[in-house]
Write an enzyme that holds these catalytic residues in place. Structure first.
Site, PDB file in Angstrom:
ATOM      1  N   GLU A 178      -2.547  56.592  12.828  1.00 17.98           N
ATOM      2  CA  GLU A 178      -2.128  57.154  11.527  1.00 17.98           C
ATOM      3  C   GLU A 178      -2.858  56.515  10.348  1.00 17.98           C
ATOM      4  OE1 GLU A 178       2.182  57.213  11.232  1.00 17.98           O
ATOM      5  OE2 GLU A 178       2.310  58.817  12.716  1.00 17.98           O
ATOM      6  N   GLU A 296       2.391  61.726  19.229  1.00 20.93           N
ATOM      7  CA  GLU A 296       3.728  61.355  18.760  1.00 20.93           C
ATOM      8  C   GLU A 296       4.469  62.646  18.417  1.00 20.93           C
ATOM      9  OE1 GLU A 296       4.358  58.216  15.900  1.00 20.93           O
ATOM     10  OE2 GLU A 296       2.560  57.163  16.578  1.00 20.93           O
TER      11      GLU A 296
HETATM   12  O1  AHR Z   1       7.172  56.281  16.423  1.00 13.52           O
HETATM   13  C1  AHR Z   1       7.549  55.599  15.264  1.00 13.52           C
HETATM   14  C2  AHR Z   1       6.431  55.504  14.242  1.00 13.52           C
HETATM   15  O2  AHR Z   1       6.125  56.781  13.762  1.00 13.52           O
HETATM   16  C3  AHR Z   1       5.091  54.999  14.747  1.00 13.52           C
HETATM   17  O3  AHR Z   1       5.001  53.621  14.741  1.00 13.52           O
HETATM   18  C4  AHR Z   1       4.131  55.583  13.752  1.00 13.52           C
HETATM   19  O4  AHR Z   1       2.851  55.801  14.299  1.00 13.52           O
HETATM   20  C5  AHR Z   1       4.805  56.848  13.275  1.00 13.52           C
HETATM   21  O5  AHR Z   1       4.822  56.952  11.902  1.00 13.52           O
END
Ligand code: AHR
Length: 508
Positions: A178, A296
């Site tokens: 990210e 994610e």
């Molecule tokens: O999954 C929780 C968080 O969400 C992770 O650390 C990050 O990459 C995202 O913003």
């Protein structure tokens, strides 16, 4: 025939309409050094069920039952401040460090060697992220040498001396996490990230040419830079990476119908991202195809108290963080998101449910105590267990729904998989209506079906029911007795807010 009072959705399934293979990597998950995911999650040496390496065997069993394929590690936001060297060597010598991402302390009792060992025991493939926040190409190369070189170099010999005689042979690597997000340690502008990602990818391929490399895409489709970020990053990295990441979380703000539109919103994000990727492909006249690592995704009630990190002088080890409790409705959304990922298997080549244990997770643990399944465990485990062969493109005619912010999405979200070897086809279906049952009317004659092997539905009169450690089993996926197979016609009733799976045995 369906119930006359219910709206009807029609589907046609034909084994000739193939989207692509069912990819095992669609069923990945994520273990971050965050809250209790690692410490008292996968690792708790004092636990009565811990094995000789300190891993909780109850969690290992549930991970296998969940059917997880790849597991991303060690972050997440955590990785952008991580020094991997802290997590190797004798445990007594490992430093405790501040974890700025989650305002915690990390004793570094789990590092790359432990994670590789845990992955082997869990039967999963590790997917490693490198720190491109506070660190860069050299540290990524060092971690790669430590992990993947057989021996004869300083770092590979160090690994062997630390007890990991065989290389870990980690194939999938995320080039940071990210990096478009202002919250990220070492957050970068697109051009800055593109440069370091390209240099790191090029150098890593000099060590192992056949690595599968993932460039950071946007951390959400709502990021103001979404699209432009992908254009700039891929312009520089297109020929050097295989995948670009997508991250997306969904929250229930109290409007159930809006929450149930999550799959539709994920689908729109995937289509947009594909356009951005293919724009660069066309602009640079590349023959290669970059695809998506949706590494994610989940329901995350981000604005609730459980997601607030500690503050001030409090830097706890493994605090309770992001321990969301999931409802049946959340599980229906998770099932729909997985259906959406499968439906896009031609471009989504890998995905990771974020996360695996305790932190926005399908598996929960009590320190020193029980491990149990959240509601979201069920659609994931059943899909992972039964989706096989190829993903089929369905012709769908469905009533449309509107919610407060999202309009015109189909009430039915469905996908089918076809396994020619096993002579089996499976239909996964979600009724996204918050209020009305839906009749599913399927033309399945082209599959030449013989019988229904199994039909299950996950729903509940109270869609806000949550599993707890004391009661995680009173609402489970149960037999759907309305399913009828009559020649080439499959019909069933899908209750409001429900996820279903219908398995068909086919004539050979
Ligand atoms: O999954 C929780 C968080 O969400 C992770 O650390 C990050 O990459 C995202 O913003």
């Amino acid at each position: 025939m369906g119930n006359q009072e219910n709206p009807t959705a029609k589907i046609t399934i034909d084994p000739a309409f193939v989207v692509g293979p069912v990819r095992r990597k669609t069923f990945g998950a994520f273990v971050e050094h965050l809250g209790r995911c690692v410490y008292t999650g996968i690792f708790e040496p004092e636990h009565p069920k811990a094995d000789e390496d300190g891993f909780r065997t109850d969690v290992l069993e549930l991970t296998k039952e969940l059917g997880v394929s790849t597991v991303r590690y060690p972050g997440g936001n955590f990785v952008s401040g991580y020094r991997w060297e802290d997590g190797v060597g004798p445990k007594g010598d490992r430093p405790t460090r501040l974890d700025l991402a989650w305002h915690s302390s990390d004793p570094n009792l789990v590092g790359v060697d432990e994670f590789a060992k845990w992955s082997e025991k869990a039967g999963v493939e590790p997917m490693m992220a490198v720190n491109l926040g506070t660190r860069g190409t050299q540290e990524a190369l060092d971690l790669l040498e430590y992990s993947n070189i057989k021996g004869g170099t300083a770092l590979s010999e160090q690994r062997k001396a630390n007890g990991a005689v065989e290389p870990h042979n980690i194939k999938m690597w995320c080039l940071g996490n990210e990096m478009d997000g202002f919250w990220q340690i070492g957050h970068k502008k697109a051009g800055e990230y593109a440069r370091v990602a390209a240099e790191t990818a090029r150098a890593m391929r000099m060590v192992n040419p056949d690595l599968e490399l993932v460039a950071c895409g946007s951390s959400a489709p709502t990021m103001p830079t979404f699209g432009e970020w992908e254009r700039v990053v891929l312009n520089e990295t297109y020929e050097l990476v295989d995948l670009i990441s997508a991250h997306q979380y969904f929250e229930d703000f109290g409007d159930l119908q809006e929450h149930l539109s999550a799959g539709h919103r994920m689908e729109a994000f995937i289509k947009d991202l594909v356009s951005h990727i293919d724009h660069v492909k066309s602009a640079i006249k590349s023959q290669k195809q970059v695809n998506i690592s949706f590494d994610e995704w989940n329901v995350w009630h981000m604005s609730r108290d459980e997601s607030k990190a500690p503050t001030g002088d409090d830097w706890p080890v493994a605090p309770v963080l992001l321990e969301d409790r999931y409802t049946v409705a959340d599980a229906v959304v998770v099932g729909d998101l997985l259906i959406t990922l499968l439906r896009n298997t031609d471009r989504v080549h890998s995905a990771s449910l974020a996360q695996l244990v305790n932190v926005i997770a399908p598996i929960m643990t009590e320190p020193g105590g029980r491990a149990w399944k959240q509601t979201t465990f069920h659609p994931f485990a059943l899909t992972s267990q039964h989706a096989a062969g190829t993903v089929l493109n369905l012709a769908v005619e469905s009533p449309r729904l509107d919610s407060e912010k999202t309009s015109g999405f189909t009430a039915l979200s469905a996908v089918a998989t076809y396994d020619a070897e096993a002579n089996e086809a499976v239909v996964f279906a979600v009724n996204r209506s918050a209020t009305d049952a839906l009749t599913l009317d399927g033309a399945v004659g082209s599959l030449n079906p013989a019988r229904v092997i199994e039909a299950v539905t996950y729903t509940n009169k109270d869609p806000y029911w949550q599993a707890t450690a004391d009661d995680s089993t009173s609402v489970l996926p149960s037999e759907n007795v309305s399913v009828k197979l009559d020649g080439g016609r499959l019909t069933t009733e899908l209750p409001a807010v429900s996820w279903s799976m219908i398995r068909l045995a086919l004539n050979s």
